[in-house]
Design a protein around this motif. Structure first.
Motif: not given
Length: 866
Positions: A275-284, A310-313, A315-328
């Motif tokens: 879980l700690l290494r799943s933070n997208p901040a590592h991808l910056q 923050y990354l999607a804000c 960096y112009p080449n970053v997009y945030l997908d809103l999936g999976e948390v529905f219906p989890m």
């Protein structure tokens, strides 16, 4: 309609693009709950931990919703499973169809498993457009490893790295080749990495001088692999897979390939994730190193949504997908995730996906819950004034549909009228339901005009009280039209043929729009032509265009998109004082291209009224400006699928004409009303996607161009523009990048502008001819022998033209292009021999009639009709 009600309706009904999902279980495996526990619908837990899922809030919410889906009187889990088993047994595809309702296209990561699931293209039957593939790079790497292991060439000794060098070179070469093949595969629209699961998102550089760690990583992986189940989970190797994919995607940017982003699993996942290494901040750092490649952070990055935002804000080449948390997750958590996503992320960088997999209900629950939460949040923001209704609607359709369409270069469009104005309903509804939705939204409309465009480009129509039209929409009444229309000219004289027999007009309610700019309580709808037996009529221009559009898509997976420029000359009525004869004169004379003169400024109220009137029926101009000739203006329409784009063109011209009439002016499409000034065109932009076949497509167009202009320059007056020096395409069959003195201007990969085109053309037939010629070029794999011409070909010497492969002049008269068409068997076969024969008959008769007039009479005759 109440603005908030129209917003709610749009969010709940607009088609969606599911930008990340997986294959659905086959019917045989769909009820195997031992292997595929149904509780996984609402939980990432596995094994013993999954037993606790039935006591979670998301589970109880899902159970209530599933009861409504299954039409079960109880939300008891055992009863729900029993009801589901009945549905699976008796109508599994019906259940899937219901669960995927409203899904326009699926982007499938179809390498989640190769067992018990339906094939990739099997899913096409449930969506409006063909399913696209997302390639999982770790699964691809595993298949390459598996092939090596099966050959039995893995060294027995691990400690001597030199023994693995050749295998590594082979692996890296084959992996890179497979990625490169996928980049050029039109069915593939993106890539995905699950490195988050395997070794974490802190991807490190692997291209330094010390290659030993990477070789050791490869050696450990292949030594532990088996032929059937290799698993790539050693950090240096996993990091290399990601970086090598990015390098290849970066390199592909220099070729005419559609955009193909890299999706990365982030945040929420199974219990084998760190879980700690799943933070997208590592991808910056990685993101900043590859600005040419677009990154999609999957699954809302929950619980690291703000970090991803923050990354999607920034960096112009970053997009945030809103999936999976529905219906989890629970409703409150879902709302929180969406609100956090909206804190700083541009709404143009938010994507929707279900992460649906195995069970069709995962798609249904995700879509339903997402629409409900999005509706609540957007309505809240409108009520407190953070969004206007229009801004909320635009954001909603972008998130649901258009952001994915743009990002993955899908070129998808939907005939969903009023994404901004809420005028009409969903085009995929049954016709009668669509009409009822239109009537509810437009209670003042009392009459419907059923329209079609004949071979002379005359718009003809029948008008019906709306109650009578409702019978037609419900197929309770048919409207027959005499077949003589196929040979009819503008003054109703008939060029030939028979007066016996009829065809039937069938309304296409996706084209239904209010009549605006005139004093009328009416709306217009375009029509298809059908035979007595209900089959498409070969001679129908709209059917012809739809047919060739479908052939390109079905046979070559080529999607065509069109957009039009409407050029008009505004004229004022004049009277000759000596004779009392009425005529027309330019509305402005102190006038030039893209300039604001004193006279042009006086036209501003009219021009802005045209733009606003078009916007009121959801035709949103991209721009408008003064053109070169006196009184000439241009209005640029948005792109759409070919038939829909021509429908919009016809409607836009009607609105421009009517608004001009309200100001006492005539808006004419006459190709060259003044011999001393530039002519009036109706340029078309055509894009084909993917552009990989553009060379053979363009070669086909050039080969058949003399016949094409029989449709695009369809009147003798049209050929007054086939001249050098007036930016109309000049005089030779040629193409050139950004060359406005070539008949075909190439704008970008797969994107062309047709210059030899004006308002006398039946645009359905003109686009059909162009696309048919391109189709023929692709079908024959015709080589492109003409080179990119950067000059006006008319100014070159014969030797210079020959060096560029330019050998054919444009026809200079309608009779020449009609002769070319009459001898062109390829286009006749594609367009329909009867259509071509009738078209030629009408155009020859029309030419004879007009050429019998003196020049002044002929000009006035055309101005009053076009």
């Amino acid at each position: 309609m109440d603005p908030l009600a129209s917003l709610r309706q749009l969010i709940q009904t607009h088609p969606l693009i599911d930008n990340h999902a997986h294959n659905i279980l086959s019917r045989a495996a769909a009820s195997d709950y031992t292997k595929y526990p149904l509780e996984q619908i609402v939980s990432e837990a596995q094994g013993v931990a999954l037993n606790n899922a039935t006591s979670t809030l998301p589970f109880h919410r899902a159970a209530v919703l599933l009861a409504s889906l299954y039409k079960c009187s109880s939300s008891d889990w055992n009863q729900l499973k029993a009801a589901r088993d009945q549905l699976v047994q008796h109508d599994y595809e019906g259940l899937i169809r219901q669960c995927l309702e409203g899904t326009h296209v699926l982007l499938l990561d179809d390498l989640l498993t190769d067992q018990d699931v339906e094939s990739f293209d099997w899913h096409d039957r449930f969506t409006a457009s063909r399913t696209k593939r997302i390639v999982r790079i770790e699964a691809l790497a595993a298949s390459v490893l598996s092939a090596i292991v099966r050959e039995g060439s893995v060294p027995a000794r691990f400690f001597d790295m030199s023994d693995f060098q050749a295998l590594w070179e082979r692996f890296s070469r084959h992996f890179s080749a497979r990625i490169s093949e996928a980049i050029t595969d039109s069915a593939v629209v993106g890539f995905k990495s699950v490195i988050c699961y395997r070794t974490g998102l802190d991807v490190q550089a692997t291209d330094g001088e010390d290659t030993k760690p990477l070789l050791q990583s490869f050696a450990r992986t292949i030594s532990a692999a088996t032929a059937s189940t290799p698993r790539v989970e050693d950090k240096p190797l996993n990091d290399w897979l990601v970086r090598q994919t990015l390098n290849l995607l970066k390199a592909a940017k220099t070729t005419p390939q559609p955009n193909k982003p890299l999706q990365l699993h982030t945040g929420l996942g199974d219990n084998d994730i760190n879980l700690l290494r799943s933070n997208p901040a590592h991808l910056q750092s990685l993101i900043s190193q590859y600005p040419e490649v677009d990154f999609v952070l999957l699954h809302s990055s929950y619980p690291y949504t703000r970090e991803a935002g923050y990354l999607a804000c920034v960096y112009p080449n970053v997009y945030l997908d809103l999936g999976e948390v529905f219906p989890m997750v629970s409703r409150d958590a879902q709302e929180s995730i969406i609100r956090e996503s909206l804190e700083i992320v541009p709404t143009t960088h938010l994507l929707w996906s279900t992460d649906g997999h195995f069970f069709p209900e995962t798609f249904w629950l995700a879509n339903k819950q997402f629409r409900d939460v999005l509706e609540k949040i957007f309505v809240d923001y409108v009520r407190i004034g953070d969004f206007t209704v229009e801004q909320a609607k635009q954001a909603a359709v972008d998130i649901l549909f258009y952001n994915s369409s743009r990002l993955y270069d899908l070129y998808e469009q939907v005939n969903y009228e009023s994404t901004l104005s809420g005028v009409n309903s969903l085009s995929r509804l049954p016709q009668a339901d669509m009409l009822q939705a239109f009537i509810r939204s437009n209670p003042d409309v009392k009459y419907i005009w059923m329209q079609f465009v004949d071979y002379t480009a005359t718009v003809r129509l029948r008008m019906f009280p709306i109650l009578e039209f409702a019978k037609i929409a419900r197929r309770q009444r048919r409207i027959g039209i005499c077949v003589a229309v196929l040979w009819m000219m503008q003054d109703d004289s008939v060029a030939g043929g028979s007066t016996t027999g009829q065809f039937y007009m069938i309304p296409d309610l996706s084209s239904l729009r209010r009549n605006v700019g005139m004093d009328s309580k009416s709306a217009t709808v375009m029509t298809w032509w059908k035979t007595e037996g209900g089959e498409p009529l070969e001679e129908c221009p709209r059917t012809t265009l739809q047919s060739i559009t479908n052939k390109l898509q079905d046979e070559f997976d080529i999607k065509a998109v069109c957009g039009f420029e409407v050029e008009v000359v505004l004229l004022r009525p004049t009277t000759d004082p000596s004779t009392g004869e009425e005529d027309w004169g330019a509305a402005t004379t102190n006038h030039s291209w893209s300039q604001m003169t004193r006279e042009t400024r006086r036209m501003l109220p009219l021009l802005e009224e045209i733009a606003e009137t078009l916007a009121s029926i959801d035709i949103h101009l991209e721009q408008f400006h003064a053109e070169s000739a006196p009184g000439q203006f241009e209005f640029i329409l948005p792109p759409d699928s070919p038939v829909a784009a021509v429908d919009t063109l016809i409607k836009a011209r009607q609105v421009i004409t009517c608004v001009a009439e309200q100001h006492g002016l005539r808006a004419t499409l006459h190709p060259r009303p003044y011999p001393f000034a530039a002519g009036t065109a109706s340029h078309a932009h055509i894009s084909i996607s993917p552009p990989t076949k553009e060379a053979s497509f363009l070669a086909g167009v050039l080969h058949h161009y003399q016949s094409i202009v029989a449709f695009t320059l369809s009147g003798d007056a049209s050929y007054d523009r086939v001249k050098s020096g007036i930016w109309s395409g000049s005089e030779w069959v040629a193409w050139g990048t950004q060359n406005r003195e070539a008949p075909i201007r190439k704008i970008s990969a797969g994107h062309f502008e047709i210059k030899s085109l004006d308002g006398l053309a039946n645009m359905y037939l003109a686009m059909s001819a162009f696309l048919s010629a391109g189709y023929a070029g692709v079908k024959q794999d015709r080589p492109l022998t003409a080179k990119d011409c950067r000059h006006d070909a008319a100014t070159l010497t014969d030797v210079e033209r020959s060096a560029l492969g330019i050998t054919t002049k444009l026809p200079t008269a309608l009779c020449q292009s009609l002769d070319a068409l009459a001898s062109n068997e390829t286009l006749q076969e594609l367009l329909g021999p009867n259509l071509v024969k009738n078209y030629i008959m009408v155009k020859r008769a029309e030419s004879e009639k007009l050429n019998a007039m003196d020049e002044k009479t002929r000009r006035k005759w055309l101005v009053e009709r076009y």
